[in-house]
Design a protein around this motif. Structure first.
Motif, short mmCIF file in Angstrom:
data_model
loop_
_atom_site.label_atom_id
_atom_site.label_comp_id
_atom_site.label_asym_id
_atom_site.label_seq_id
_atom_site.Cartn_x
_atom_site.Cartn_y
_atom_site.Cartn_z
N ASP A 83 -1.86 3.05 14.61
CA ASP A 83 -1.52 1.91 15.10
C ASP A 83 -0.35 1.58 14.12
OD1 ASP A 83 -2.42 1.50 12.44
OD2 ASP A 83 -4.56 0.71 13.25
N PHE A 84 -0.06 0.16 14.49
CA PHE A 84 1.01 -0.23 13.71
C PHE A 84 0.98 -0.30 11.93
CE2 PHE A 84 3.90 -3.95 12.21
CZ PHE A 84 5.13 -3.26 12.38
N GLU A 85 -0.29 -0.36 11.63
CA GLU A 85 -0.40 -0.19 10.18
C GLU A 85 -0.10 1.09 9.65
OE1 GLU A 85 -0.66 -1.29 6.29
OE2 GLU A 85 -0.74 -2.66 8.02
N GLY A 86 -0.29 2.15 10.49
CA GLY A 86 -0.16 3.46 10.10
C GLY A 86 1.28 3.81 9.96
N LEU A 87 2.48 3.03 10.73
CA LEU A 87 3.56 3.18 10.96
C LEU A 87 3.99 2.48 9.83
CD1 LEU A 87 6.46 3.40 11.97
CD2 LEU A 87 6.30 1.54 13.40
N ARG A 88 3.55 1.23 9.23
CA ARG A 88 4.00 0.73 8.18
C ARG A 88 3.68 1.48 6.77
NH1 ARG A 88 4.65 -4.92 7.54
NH2 ARG A 88 3.71 -4.80 5.56
N GLU A 89 2.65 2.38 6.90
CA GLU A 89 2.26 3.15 5.70
C GLU A 89 3.22 4.18 5.57
OE1 GLU A 89 0.12 2.92 3.10
OE2 GLU A 89 -0.55 0.97 3.93
N ASP A 90 3.82 4.63 6.50
CA ASP A 90 4.91 5.66 6.49
C ASP A 90 6.11 5.19 6.00
OD1 ASP A 90 5.81 8.33 7.35
OD2 ASP A 90 6.96 7.25 8.85
N LEU A 91 6.30 3.80 6.40
CA LEU A 91 7.66 3.42 6.04
C LEU A 91 7.50 3.04 4.43
CD1 LEU A 91 8.19 0.66 8.85
CD2 LEU A 91 9.35 2.67 8.30
N ARG A 92 6.38 2.59 3.84
CA ARG A 92 6.21 2.40 2.57
C ARG A 92 6.38 3.80 1.80
NH1 ARG A 92 1.48 -0.48 4.51
NH2 ARG A 92 1.74 -2.87 4.00
N ALA A 93 5.93 4.84 2.31
CA ALA A 93 6.32 6.20 1.79
C ALA A 93 7.81 6.61 1.79
CB ALA A 93 5.39 7.14 2.58
N GLN A 94 8.46 6.34 2.78
CA GLN A 94 9.82 6.40 2.65
C GLN A 94 10.69 5.56 1.64
OE1 GLN A 94 11.73 6.94 6.77
NE2 GLN A 94 9.63 7.14 7.69
N ARG A 95 10.28 4.39 1.76
CA ARG A 95 10.86 3.38 0.62
C ARG A 95 10.49 3.81 -0.76
NH1 ARG A 95 13.72 1.67 -1.83
NH2 ARG A 95 14.06 -0.35 -2.51
N GLY A 96 9.40 4.60 -0.87
CA GLY A 96 9.06 5.08 -2.19
C GLY A 96 9.81 6.34 -2.77
N ARG A 97 10.59 6.73 -1.65
CA ARG A 97 11.52 8.05 -1.72
C ARG A 97 12.91 7.53 -1.88
NH1 ARG A 97 8.90 10.24 2.53
NH2 ARG A 97 10.96 10.60 3.83
#
Length: 278
Positions: free
Chosen positions: A68-82
């Protein structure tokens, strides 16, 4: 082959774009148009921006490999962390930005001690050669450190030099020399291997980096961790730049101001008319 779950959003869209319906393509285009601040929206807002239904947007998330959209947001957080420039939350206001910068500075200075800094300054002042390595986003602080140090001592080099590779600039160094590695995420390739090779040659290494290279802290001669995180899309270099200025001041003090060199450089500035002092 890299699985869909391991790919960033734009790659997922590119891979399956031809198989999307016209409405889903409109939704995918909206995601790409707002990639830099995607996480600051709600799913209903993204659907409205794309001119599609919320059901269409939800269907697209699933086709892209997100629950869902929250799954997408979690992926974005992981990318931001890199270190990718992606905003997951609304950009901070001026007060919030200032408070974050102050927290970063307080954190880096709280971890330092005068005895270690005196040791580093003495080494930078008396080394045969000082080589400052800065690649990608680390080039700015590295260039500033080299510029400061060369004002008070000779044989300070920035690596890699124009048209050179790191191998060209780092071979031949030894125990009398110091290499300062400035490396802020996203890091250039093989920082760890470079550090290991220098240490194997007996070179003293100061690593000035963010927390993502903390695993190297126990290997290098000196380690200074610089917090860089913000709530915005981009990391902050305030802490590493401040550390560069502080270290430069300490080297200047060890060399007792290096008055003769400073005056000689100033005279050459005047001769060559390189500096506008109006």
């Amino acid at each position: 082959m890299t699985s869909l779950a391991d790919r960033p959003l734009e790659d997922r869209i590119a891979t399956g774009y031809r198989d999307l319906s016209p409405q889903e393509r409109r939704a995918a285009d909206a995601l790409l148009d707002h990639l830099g601040d995607l996480g600051t929206y709600r799913a209903t807002e993204l659907a409205a921006l794309a001119g599609v239904s919320k059901a269409t947007m939800s269907r697209l998330f699933r086709k892209l490999g997100y629950e869902d959209f929250e799954g997408l947001r979690e992926d974005l957080r992981a990318q931001r962390g890199r270190g990718l420039p992606i905003a997951v939350d609304p950009s901070p206001g001026l007060r919030e930005r200032l408070e974050q910068e102050v927290r970063n500075l307080e954190k880096v200075y709280a971890a330092l001690d005068d005895a270690t800094l005196d040791q580093i300054a003495e080494a930078l002042a008396t080394a045969g050669d000082v080589v400052v390595v800065g690649r990608r986003g680390s080039l700015g602080p590295a260039t500033q450190l080299r510029r400061n140090l060369v004002q008070v001592r000779g044989r300070v080099h920035l690596a890699p030099g124009p048209g050179q590779s790191l191998a060209d600039d780092l071979v031949g160094l030894g125990p009398d020399d110091v290499v300062v590695v400035v490396s802020i995420r996203r890091h250039a390739f093989r920082v760890g291997e470079m550090v290991e090779a220098l240490l194997a040659d007996g070179v003293r290494v100061l690593l000035l980096a963010d927390s993502s290279l903390r695993h190297l802290a126990g290997s290098v001669t000196w380690w200074i961790e610089c917090p860089i995180s913000t709530q915005g899309a981009f990391d902050s270099l305030v802490a590493p730049v401040s550390v560069v200025a502080m270290l430069s001041d300490r080297v200047h003090e060890v060399l007792d101001g290096s008055t003769a060199r400073v005056e000689a450089i100033d005279a050459r500035y005047e001769l060559l008319r390189e500096i506008d002092e109006r």
